[in-house]
Design a protein around this motif. Structure first.
Motif, PDB file in Angstrom:
ATOM      1  N   LEU A 170       6.333  -5.262  -3.909  1.00 38.27           N
ATOM      2  CA  LEU A 170       6.992  -4.615  -3.511  1.00 38.27           C
ATOM      3  C   LEU A 170       5.893  -3.158  -2.452  1.00 38.27           C
ATOM      4  O   LEU A 170       6.078  -2.455  -1.245  1.00 38.27           O
ATOM      5  CB  LEU A 170       7.467  -3.321  -4.694  1.00 38.27           C
ATOM      6  CG  LEU A 170       8.673  -3.772  -5.320  1.00 38.27           C
ATOM      7  CD1 LEU A 170       8.979  -3.096  -6.389  1.00 38.27           C
ATOM      8  CD2 LEU A 170       9.852  -4.298  -4.268  1.00 38.27           C
ATOM      9  N   PRO A 171       4.370  -2.952  -2.636  1.00 37.22           N
ATOM     10  CA  PRO A 171       3.826  -2.846  -1.574  1.00 37.22           C
ATOM     11  C   PRO A 171       3.294  -3.095  -1.024  1.00 37.22           C
ATOM     12  O   PRO A 171       3.357  -4.552  -0.828  1.00 37.22           O
ATOM     13  CB  PRO A 171       2.564  -1.924  -2.190  1.00 37.22           C
ATOM     14  CG  PRO A 171       2.778  -2.742  -3.060  1.00 37.22           C
ATOM     15  CD  PRO A 171       3.821  -3.321  -3.772  1.00 37.22           C
ATOM     16  N   LYS A 172       3.471  -2.773   0.833  1.00 36.42           N
ATOM     17  CA  LYS A 172       3.262  -3.519   1.769  1.00 36.42           C
ATOM     18  C   LYS A 172       1.589  -4.036   1.210  1.00 36.42           C
ATOM     19  O   LYS A 172       0.374  -3.419   1.132  1.00 36.42           O
ATOM     20  CB  LYS A 172       3.288  -2.469   3.665  1.00 36.42           C
ATOM     21  CG  LYS A 172       2.239  -3.662   4.426  1.00 36.42           C
ATOM     22  CD  LYS A 172       3.218  -4.303   5.192  1.00 36.42           C
ATOM     23  CE  LYS A 172       3.129  -5.422   5.917  1.00 36.42           C
ATOM     24  NZ  LYS A 172       3.947  -6.527   6.582  1.00 36.42           N
ATOM     25  N   PRO A 189       6.235 -11.337   7.788  1.00 37.62           N
ATOM     26  CA  PRO A 189       7.379 -10.876   8.418  1.00 37.62           C
ATOM     27  C   PRO A 189       8.301  -9.663   7.666  1.00 37.62           C
ATOM     28  O   PRO A 189       8.372 -11.037   6.503  1.00 37.62           O
ATOM     29  CB  PRO A 189       7.826 -11.430   9.294  1.00 37.62           C
ATOM     30  CG  PRO A 189       7.879 -12.848  10.381  1.00 37.62           C
ATOM     31  CD  PRO A 189       6.576 -12.651   8.540  1.00 37.62           C
ATOM     32  N   HIS A 190       7.870  -8.998   7.344  1.00 38.48           N
ATOM     33  CA  HIS A 190       9.454  -8.021   6.411  1.00 38.48           C
ATOM     34  C   HIS A 190       8.515  -8.052   4.956  1.00 38.48           C
ATOM     35  O   HIS A 190       8.846  -7.987   3.950  1.00 38.48           O
ATOM     36  CB  HIS A 190      10.356  -8.159   6.182  1.00 38.48           C
ATOM     37  CG  HIS A 190      11.135  -8.809   8.090  1.00 38.48           C
ATOM     38  ND1 HIS A 190      11.067  -7.707   8.635  1.00 38.48           N
ATOM     39  CD2 HIS A 190      11.423  -9.611   8.045  1.00 38.48           C
ATOM     40  CE1 HIS A 190      11.911  -7.516   9.185  1.00 38.48           C
ATOM     41  NE2 HIS A 190      11.756  -9.293   9.247  1.00 38.48           N
ATOM     42  N   ASN A 191       6.956  -8.416   4.792  1.00 38.45           N
ATOM     43  CA  ASN A 191       6.483  -8.581   3.999  1.00 38.45           C
ATOM     44  C   ASN A 191       6.696 -10.181   2.853  1.00 38.45           C
ATOM     45  O   ASN A 191       6.802  -9.551   1.898  1.00 38.45           O
ATOM     46  CB  ASN A 191       6.415  -7.445   3.213  1.00 38.45           C
ATOM     47  CG  ASN A 191       5.071  -6.872   2.280  1.00 38.45           C
ATOM     48  OD1 ASN A 191       4.264  -6.822   2.151  1.00 38.45           O
ATOM     49  ND2 ASN A 191       5.191  -6.175   0.957  1.00 38.45           N
ATOM     50  N   THR A 192       7.055 -10.387   3.662  1.00 36.73           N
ATOM     51  CA  THR A 192       7.675 -11.941   2.736  1.00 36.73           C
ATOM     52  C   THR A 192       6.454 -12.921   2.451  1.00 36.73           C
ATOM     53  O   THR A 192       5.235 -12.825   3.668  1.00 36.73           O
ATOM     54  CB  THR A 192       8.877 -12.163   3.439  1.00 36.73           C
ATOM     55  OG1 THR A 192       8.675 -12.487   4.727  1.00 36.73           O
ATOM     56  CG2 THR A 192       9.872 -11.874   3.337  1.00 36.73           C
ATOM     57  N   LEU A 229      15.403  -4.947  -6.003  1.00 37.11           N
ATOM     58  CA  LEU A 229      14.175  -4.492  -5.496  1.00 37.11           C
ATOM     59  C   LEU A 229      13.621  -4.723  -4.224  1.00 37.11           C
ATOM     60  O   LEU A 229      13.328  -4.194  -3.417  1.00 37.11           O
ATOM     61  CB  LEU A 229      12.860  -3.944  -6.773  1.00 37.11           C
ATOM     62  CG  LEU A 229      13.877  -3.005  -7.480  1.00 37.11           C
ATOM     63  CD1 LEU A 229      12.458  -2.399  -8.561  1.00 37.11           C
ATOM     64  CD2 LEU A 229      14.100  -1.120  -7.111  1.00 37.11           C
ATOM     65  N   HIS A 230      13.317  -5.979  -4.512  1.00 42.12           N
ATOM     66  CA  HIS A 230      12.792  -6.791  -3.170  1.00 42.12           C
ATOM     67  C   HIS A 230      14.177  -7.839  -2.603  1.00 42.12           C
ATOM     68  O   HIS A 230      13.511  -8.249  -1.239  1.00 42.12           O
ATOM     69  CB  HIS A 230      12.497  -7.756  -4.136  1.00 42.12           C
ATOM     70  CG  HIS A 230      10.989  -7.994  -4.948  1.00 42.12           C
ATOM     71  ND1 HIS A 230       9.675  -7.794  -4.261  1.00 42.12           N
ATOM     72  CD2 HIS A 230      11.235  -7.400  -5.919  1.00 42.12           C
ATOM     73  CE1 HIS A 230       8.862  -7.512  -5.109  1.00 42.12           C
ATOM     74  NE2 HIS A 230       9.678  -7.367  -6.366  1.00 42.12           N
TER      75      HIS A 230
END
Length: 82
Positions: free
Chosen positions: A51-53, A59-62, A36-37
């Motif tokens: 998972l949600p922003k 960058p890229h929700n990391t 999922l990630h």
């Protein structure tokens, strides 16, 4: 267990069998969450932490603090492109 990631996992994840159903379930749950990630971006493959922003992610929700855990799990993948 692996839900929608079942096909992905059947190709890339080492199979696991155990007489204890809780351990088997936990094993496949971890791989489902890993999938999922996992995202392929224009910068390459990334593993997000959320998972949600979220506004505090990079960058890229990391974020980098979880990388060691992701790398430890990901080393078992039978997919050298990831």
């Amino acid at each position: 267990e692996c839900g929608s990631a079942r096909h992905w996992a059947s190709i890339r994840v080492p199979q696991f069998e155990c007489s204890e159903p809780v351990l088997t379930s936990a094993y496949w749950y971890r791989w489902r969450v890993f999938k999922l990630h996992l995202s392929k971006t224009h910068d390459g493959w990334v593993l997000s932490e959320f998972l949600p922003k979220v506004n505090w992610a990079g960058p890229h929700n990391t974020i980098n603090c979880a990388f060691g855990h992701h790398a430890a799990d990901g080393r078992w993948l039978r997919d050298s492109t990831v």
